[in-house]
Design a protein around this motif. Sequence first.
Motif, PDB file in Angstrom:
ATOM      1  N   GLN A  89       0.805  -1.216   0.000  1.00  0.00           N
ATOM      2  CA  GLN A  89       0.000   0.000   0.000  1.00  0.00           C
ATOM      3  C   GLN A  89       0.840   1.269   0.000  1.00  0.00           C
ATOM      4  N   ASN A  90       1.862   1.343   0.854  1.00  0.00           N
ATOM      5  CA  ASN A  90       2.594   2.595   1.045  1.00  0.00           C
ATOM      6  C   ASN A  90       3.783   2.802   0.112  1.00  0.00           C
ATOM      7  N   VAL A  91       4.269   1.726  -0.497  1.00  0.00           N
ATOM      8  CA  VAL A  91       5.417   1.871  -1.400  1.00  0.00           C
ATOM      9  C   VAL A  91       5.020   1.504  -2.824  1.00  0.00           C
ATOM     10  N   ILE A  92       4.605   0.258  -3.031  1.00  0.00           N
ATOM     11  CA  ILE A  92       4.354  -0.225  -4.396  1.00  0.00           C
ATOM     12  C   ILE A  92       3.186   0.519  -5.041  1.00  0.00           C
ATOM     13  N   GLU A  93       2.029   0.502  -4.383  1.00  0.00           N
ATOM     14  CA  GLU A  93       0.861   1.190  -4.955  1.00  0.00           C
ATOM     15  C   GLU A  93       1.114   2.687  -5.079  1.00  0.00           C
ATOM     16  N   ALA A  94       1.680   3.285  -4.038  1.00  0.00           N
ATOM     17  CA  ALA A  94       1.901   4.740  -4.046  1.00  0.00           C
ATOM     18  C   ALA A  94       2.859   5.147  -5.163  1.00  0.00           C
ATOM     19  N   ASP A  95       3.991   4.426  -5.277  1.00  0.00           N
ATOM     20  CA  ASP A  95       4.968   4.756  -6.323  1.00  0.00           C
ATOM     21  C   ASP A  95       4.383   4.585  -7.719  1.00  0.00           C
ATOM     22  N   LEU A  96       3.699   3.469  -7.944  1.00  0.00           N
ATOM     23  CA  LEU A  96       3.182   3.189  -9.288  1.00  0.00           C
ATOM     24  C   LEU A  96       2.043   4.127  -9.670  1.00  0.00           C
ATOM     25  N   THR A  97       1.179   4.444  -8.723  1.00  0.00           N
ATOM     26  CA  THR A  97       0.077   5.368  -9.008  1.00  0.00           C
ATOM     27  C   THR A  97       0.615   6.744  -9.389  1.00  0.00           C
ATOM     28  N   ASP A  98       1.606   7.226  -8.625  1.00  0.00           N
ATOM     29  CA  ASP A  98       2.188   8.533  -8.925  1.00  0.00           C
ATOM     30  C   ASP A  98       2.967   8.505 -10.238  1.00  0.00           C
ATOM     31  N   ALA A  99       3.777   7.452 -10.419  1.00  0.00           N
ATOM     32  CA  ALA A  99       4.595   7.362 -11.634  1.00  0.00           C
ATOM     33  C   ALA A  99       3.727   7.300 -12.891  1.00  0.00           C
ATOM     34  N   ALA A 100       2.630   6.550 -12.826  1.00  0.00           N
ATOM     35  CA  ALA A 100       1.773   6.386 -14.006  1.00  0.00           C
ATOM     36  C   ALA A 100       1.161   7.703 -14.466  1.00  0.00           C
ATOM     37  N   THR A 101       1.002   8.649 -13.560  1.00  0.00           N
ATOM     38  CA  THR A 101       0.432   9.949 -13.964  1.00  0.00           C
ATOM     39  C   THR A 101       1.462  10.833 -14.635  1.00  0.00           C
ATOM     40  N   ARG A 102       2.768  10.528 -14.473  1.00  0.00           N
ATOM     41  CA  ARG A 102       3.807  11.418 -14.987  1.00  0.00           C
ATOM     42  C   ARG A 102       4.686  10.799 -16.069  1.00  0.00           C
ATOM     43  N   LEU A 103       4.551   9.518 -16.298  1.00  0.00           N
ATOM     44  CA  LEU A 103       5.397   8.855 -17.300  1.00  0.00           C
ATOM     45  C   LEU A 103       4.787   8.977 -18.697  1.00  0.00           C
ATOM     46  N   PRO A 104       5.620   8.988 -19.727  1.00  0.00           N
ATOM     47  CA  PRO A 104       5.098   9.024 -21.105  1.00  0.00           C
ATOM     48  C   PRO A 104       4.592   7.649 -21.537  1.00  0.00           C
ATOM     49  N   ASP A 105       3.803   7.645 -22.603  1.00  0.00           N
ATOM     50  CA  ASP A 105       3.306   6.374 -23.149  1.00  0.00           C
ATOM     51  C   ASP A 105       4.434   5.544 -23.745  1.00  0.00           C
ATOM     52  N   LYS A 106       5.408   6.218 -24.358  1.00  0.00           N
ATOM     53  CA  LYS A 106       6.540   5.500 -24.951  1.00  0.00           C
ATOM     54  C   LYS A 106       7.729   6.436 -25.093  1.00  0.00           C
ATOM     55  N   TYR A 107       8.878   5.824 -25.373  1.00  0.00           N
ATOM     56  CA  TYR A 107      10.127   6.569 -25.564  1.00  0.00           C
ATOM     57  C   TYR A 107      10.661   6.298 -26.960  1.00  0.00           C
ATOM     58  N   SER A 108      11.662   7.079 -27.341  1.00  0.00           N
ATOM     59  CA  SER A 108      12.332   6.840 -28.617  1.00  0.00           C
ATOM     60  C   SER A 108      13.842   6.926 -28.405  1.00  0.00           C
ATOM     61  N   GLY A 109      14.579   6.451 -29.373  1.00  0.00           N
ATOM     62  CA  GLY A 109      16.034   6.535 -29.337  1.00  0.00           C
ATOM     63  C   GLY A 109      16.646   5.785 -28.171  1.00  0.00           C
ATOM     64  N   ALA A 110      17.600   6.423 -27.511  1.00  0.00           N
ATOM     65  CA  ALA A 110      18.339   5.779 -26.420  1.00  0.00           C
ATOM     66  C   ALA A 110      17.478   5.533 -25.190  1.00  0.00           C
ATOM     67  N   ASP A 111      16.323   6.188 -25.101  1.00  0.00           N
ATOM     68  CA  ASP A 111      15.459   6.023 -23.932  1.00  0.00           C
ATOM     69  C   ASP A 111      14.525   4.819 -24.031  1.00  0.00           C
ATOM     70  N   VAL A 112      14.481   4.156 -25.187  1.00  0.00           N
ATOM     71  CA  VAL A 112      13.628   2.971 -25.334  1.00  0.00           C
ATOM     72  C   VAL A 112      14.058   1.931 -24.308  1.00  0.00           C
TER      73      VAL A 112
END
Length: 199
Positions: A89-112
């Motif tokens: 609840q406090n680490v896995i769910e919290a980190d993933l919920t927050d990260a999912a709102t700020r991460l892009p759908d995909k990357y290109s180039g060296a960031d793939v």
Amino acid sequence: AERRKALGGLHRHHHRCRRFRHYHFVQCYKSFKRIRTRSGVSSWPTDQGKRAWYYFTLVNIFGDVPVILEPKNAADLQITQSPVADIFQNVIEADLTDAATRLPDKYSGADVGRVTKGAATALLAKAYLFERKWDLAAVTAAKVINSNLYSLNPVYSRNFDAKVKNNANPESIFEIQHLTGQDPQTGNQLNQYFAPQVD
């Protein structure tokens, strides 16, 4: 003689498993240190996704483990273990919920290959499954499915084709690339640890 041979093999296997568990435990915590000391705000959502994956792996191998979210001095490292439910609840769910709102759908180039919104959301759905939060798991998995970023490979054998890698596989949500042709013991042994159990 047969019994002694079988027990010897069992003992060697047990010793290898203990060594691997210790190695994996240490590597996860070393990764936490790298995550928290690396500069660059833009990498934080990716780091949150990785930290959640590390803790997800740790609790599924060891159960209760110490939670370290900030760098600590050696004198402060005697930390009591946190219950698995709290870590989810406090680490896995919290980190993933927050990260999912700020991460892009995909990357290109060296960031793939970096953690994407889909990877964080899919791991969150899996975490809900492990917690038996069925409704949340279904809703979260539907977000990944309905994103239309992933699909089943039309030719099943391509899932195992070395030419279709580096996230070129439409089924790949998150994958860690491995090197071939290396010296023994330099690759990843997770496939051995997480392979189906044989009775």
